[in-house]
Design a protein around this motif. Structure first.
Motif, mmCIF file in Angstrom:
data_model
loop_
_atom_site.group_PDB
_atom_site.id
_atom_site.type_symbol
_atom_site.label_atom_id
_atom_site.label_comp_id
_atom_site.label_asym_id
_atom_site.label_seq_id
_atom_site.Cartn_x
_atom_site.Cartn_y
_atom_site.Cartn_z
ATOM 1 N N PHE A 1 -6.000 6.110 1.980
ATOM 2 C CA PHE A 1 -6.369 4.698 1.855
ATOM 3 C C PHE A 1 -5.978 3.883 3.088
ATOM 4 C CE2 PHE A 1 -5.795 6.244 -2.492
ATOM 5 C CZ PHE A 1 -7.084 6.016 -2.940
ATOM 6 N N CYS B 1 -1.614 0.543 15.666
ATOM 7 C CA CYS B 1 -2.672 -0.008 14.821
ATOM 8 C C CYS B 1 -2.514 0.440 13.386
ATOM 9 C CB CYS B 1 -4.023 0.462 15.328
ATOM 10 S SG CYS B 1 -4.826 -0.783 16.290
ATOM 11 N N LEU B 2 -2.791 -0.458 12.471
ATOM 12 C CA LEU B 2 -2.738 -0.126 11.049
ATOM 13 C C LEU B 2 -4.127 -0.345 10.456
ATOM 14 C CD1 LEU B 2 -1.662 0.140 8.183
ATOM 15 C CD2 LEU B 2 -0.618 -2.077 8.385
ATOM 16 N N TYR B 3 -4.753 0.736 10.023
ATOM 17 C CA TYR B 3 -6.092 0.642 9.420
ATOM 18 C C TYR B 3 -5.971 0.780 7.907
ATOM 19 C CZ TYR B 3 -7.809 1.513 14.138
ATOM 20 O OH TYR B 3 -8.062 1.433 15.473
ATOM 21 N N THR B 4 -6.578 -0.144 7.160
ATOM 22 C CA THR B 4 -6.566 0.013 5.702
ATOM 23 C C THR B 4 -7.993 -0.061 5.181
ATOM 24 O OG1 THR B 4 -6.030 -2.319 5.619
ATOM 25 C CG2 THR B 4 -4.290 -0.809 5.060
ATOM 26 N N ASN B 5 -8.233 0.656 4.084
ATOM 27 C CA ASN B 5 -9.553 0.676 3.476
ATOM 28 C C ASN B 5 -9.594 -0.360 2.353
ATOM 29 O OD1 ASN B 5 -11.902 1.173 2.195
ATOM 30 N ND2 ASN B 5 -11.502 3.325 1.762
ATOM 31 N N TYR C 1 -1.522 -1.282 2.244
ATOM 32 C CA TYR C 1 -1.352 -2.199 3.376
ATOM 33 C C TYR C 1 0.032 -2.823 3.318
ATOM 34 C CZ TYR C 1 -1.614 -6.465 6.094
ATOM 35 O OH TYR C 1 -1.328 -7.464 6.983
#
Lengths: 374, 395
Positions: A85, A107-111, A122
């Motif tokens: 996720f 970088c922090l990617y969240t769906n 997150y």
């Protein structure tokens, strides 16, 4: 009444349906909030810092690292496959930049297309990011000779202390079950009432039914619906008792008031169902419309998406769903411990559903008279 | 050989034509198939089109009345999530407002808030919030923490400046390592973008299921289930009957599904990252699997026209949860996870959400595709057997 006795099949099936829903939601959401959500790390740095971050993420309760990838594309594809996720991407050279005091960034990617899992992961990952920054800052301050008790105030000068009312741990089990279970019972009560009325019409036994009620449509309808009112209110009381009793959900107010409003909600739902069955001559079409109405009540009660955020006409439309009023009452009684001084508008609105039953029966009466006149 | 094939095709065609006639002569099926599928999606889109709750009213109790506290309240009012609707002199007044639902949350700044910050200690803001809808809780938390982060930075910069550290050096001291957050696929965290794609698939699933169950129930109730099979085919193999019916529902529902899943979202400007061809290739096994699943259920369990509607409507709520859009699949108890794959809605919803909202290709949703084709195959078999079941028991 005799009909129920002769074939209790549907009553048994529908009671099992309520029991199934109860067990389903209780077992599905027993964690309260989803724990150990799957996340990943794209480690391009392969350094002490990135490995430490992985360890600390693994140690939190909220998330678990499902995989460590070597490039962004693999992680994105894993996200599209629904395996993770969120993921952190740590660029090459991050640790070196940190040592040189160049304030590197990762970088922090969240769906966010899975709203719950996305926002929870997150929150966990963002907290870890902040903690990592705090840890580095603490090391620097320590080396400058600042005492430990002074460091906390410097790293975190302001803090939030959150207290949700009633549902203190923000448990999904409490949030979902307190509204969905009464909602499902009301849905079944509405449909069952519609079904038994429709059945009379389909089997062309309306005449004998009306004769028993002395030719009065309202009497006939009320007589037909009453056993179901009692039965489903009883189911609702049992379900509420299990939830607020042994399952330990928060309850501040009066049992009597909650039961009274439960009874009113079921009756109001049945009134709406009498209205629809009375107004639409074809019983099967009427039943389909009743189903559509009953299903919509889960959306319109505003427990998932608040009614305040809906467009104005929809806010007005939400008033025609008994579950909406029950949800407001339940919140007031169970979480806020409010009494009748706050509840009375909802009580009055639920009672006003009786008008629908009167109109529905009048329409039914007229159709019946016209048919017998022919 | 050729003659046999031609015969088979002719038989299937006869069943197909008879079934199409039956669908269009039944008012209830028309309402379920054509009205529900056209009315539901725009209605839901309209309900959710504002996407999120903004400017939620809150009450602030500022006991400190200092300059830092005032700046906090000012910034709080400036967030899109909350609006400072009331400023109360004490907590009791604010609590009364919360009880009467004039406000959704209370932000309480303690008496020593400014003093603590001046002494380089932690100043606390207490948030009491309504959680009857999680969106209220989320808004209070988001609004509060955004201000919190900004205030932390402001205060720390002041502290650093007092020690003679300024500019880039101060920034690097207070944030030695930072992160950029990128919210993928639904950047605003909007409700419509999250909820509608899954809902569209569920609408297709439930309307098709109940429509077919009404038809089967009607046949069973009036003891004409056998009569509906053309006389020539009654004593022969049943696969032609199943195939003919399947083709009928596919013929009717494939266009409806594409209308719901592609054209309506397009008209309402919903995000559509996937390719139309991928959607079609997912929808094909989806409709086949639902049709065969519904025929099996309908033939065996639907004793009356409306019994399935009465007994199974509540299941829509459960199916939505089983699909894993709300509660993540990885967190479901194993038992429910296995059960969820008995229903075409689970792989269907998962596959469609990934293609449409997340831009996945067929390669990424291959597990869902395989699951759907498997279901289609298995349920085709059970649908054939269910007709045999009718033959044996109802003759």
């Amino acid at each position: 009444m005799r009909r129920i006795w002769h074939s209790p099949r549907y009553l048994v099936i529908l009671t099992l349906a309520v029991a199934l829903s109860f067990v389903f939601f209780a077992t599905m959401t027993q964690e309260g909030q989803p724990q150990k959500l799957h996340v990943a790390v794209v480690d391009l740095d392969h350094s002490y810092l990135s490995r430490r971050l992985c360890h600390e993420l693994e140690a939190t309760q909220g998330v678990t690292i499902a995989a460590v990838y070597d490039n962004h594309t693999e992680a994105r594809q894993a996200m599209q496959r629904g395996e993770i996720f969120a993921f952190y991407e740590i660029p090459a050279g991050t640790y070196n930049e940190l040592l040189q005091f160049h304030a590197p960034r990762f970088c922090l990617y969240t769906n966010q297309s899975y709203l719950l899992a996305g926002s929870l992961s997150y929150r966990q990952l963002a907290t870890m990011g902040k903690l990592a920054a705090g840890a580095v800052q603490r090391e620097v301050l320590r080396k400058k000779g600042v005492k430990d008790d002074a460091i906390m105030g410097m790293i975190q000068p302001v803090a939030l202390d959150t207290h949700p009312i009633g549902n203190t741990k923000a448990s999904y089990c409490i949030y979902l079950m307190t509204t969905l279970i009464p909602g499902i019972i009301a849905l079944i009560a509405i449909l069952h009432t519609a079904y038994v009325i429709g059945r009379e019409r389909q089997e062309r036994t309306v005449k004998s039914w009306m004769r028993k009620a002395g030719g009065n449509g309202l009497k006939a309808m009320v007589g037909k619906a009453f056993p179901y009112t009692c039965y489903y209110t009883m189911l609702l009381v049992v379900a509420n008792f299990i939830m607020y009793g042994p399952m330990g959900m928060p309850f501040e107010g009066s049992w009597l008031l909650l039961t009274l409003h439960g009874l009113l909600m079921i009756t109001a739902g049945q009134c709406a169902s009498i209205f629809l069955m009375g107004c639409v001559p074809d019983p099967s079409v009427a039943m389909s419309l009743t189903s559509a109405y009953a299903t919509l009540s889960f959306t319109m009660c505003g427990f998932s998406f608040p009614v305040d955020a809906m467009p104005l006409p929809m806010q007005a439309f939400s008033e025609v769903f008994p579950l909406r009023h029950y949800f407001l009452v339940m919140r007031d009684i169970a979480f806020f411990g409010n009494g009748m001084e706050v509840l009375w508008p909802q009580t009055a609105k639920l009672v006003a559903f009786g008008v629908l039953a009167i109109i529905g029966s009048a329409m039914f009466n007229r159709q019946f008279e016209r048919r017998t006149a022919c | 050989m050729l003659k046999r094939i031609m015969n088979n095709i002719k038989d299937t065609w006869d069943v197909f034509a008879a079934e199409v006639r039956r669908v269009f002569s039944d008012k209830t099926t028309i309402v379920i198939f054509f009205l529900a599928t056209v009315v539901y999606p725009p209605l839901y889109y309209y309900i959710y089109h504002l996407e999120m709750l903004t400017e939620m009213p809150v009450a602030v109790v500022d006991l400190s009345q200092g300059k830092d506290a005032k700046r906090f309240v000012h910034k709080l009012d400036a967030t899109p999530e909350v609006k400072v609707a009331y400023r109360c002199a004490n907590l009791a007044d604010a609590e009364l407002l919360l009880r009467e639902h004039e406000v959704r949350s209370i932000f309480l700044l303690s008496k020593d808030y400014d003093e603590m910050i001046a002494h380089k200690r932690t100043g606390t803001v207490t948030v009491v919030t309504d959680i009857s809808s999680f969106i209220y809780y989320k808004n209070a938390l988001m609004g509060g923490s955004n201000v919190l982060l900004d205030e932390m930075k402001t205060t720390q910069l002041v502290h650093q400046a007092a020690e003679g550290v300024t500019g880039v050096q101060a920034e690097a001291t207070i944030e030695p390592v930072g992160y950029e957050d990128v919210k993928l696929y639904n950047p605003g965290g909007g409700y419509a973008s999250y909820f509608i794609p899954a809902l569209l698939m569920l609408v297709v699933h439930q309307t098709l299921l109940f429509g077919i169950c009404v038809l089967c129930g009607d046949a069973n109730e009036n003891r004409k289930a056998l009569r509906l099979i053309p006389p020539r085919l009654r004593s022969r193999s049943v696969y032609r009957v199943t195939l003919g019916r399947l083709l009928c529902f596919l013929f009717i529902y494939f266009p409806i599904t594409l209308l719901d899943l592609w054209i309506i979202p397009y008209l309402f400007g919903m995000p559509q990252l996937g390719r139309p061809l991928d959607v079609m290739l997912l929808v094909l096994p989806y409709v086949i699997a639902i049709t065969c699943f519904a025929m099996t259920l309908g033939n065996i369990f639907a004793r009356e026209r409306l019994s399935m509607l009465l007994c199974c409507l509540f299941f829509s709520v459960i199916l939505f949860f089983l699909s894993g859009v709300v509660w993540p699949q990885s967190n479901m108890p194993k038992f429910w996870y296995v059960v969820s794959y008995f229903f075409p809605s689970t792989p269907g919803i998962q596959g469609f959400v990934r293609i449409s909202s997340m831009g996945a290709t067929l390669h990424e949703v291959r597990h869902e595709l395989i699951a759907l084709w498997l279901q289609a195959g298995v349920y085709f078999g059970t649908a054939c057997m269910s007709i045999r079941f009718i033959k044996r028991f109802r003759r």
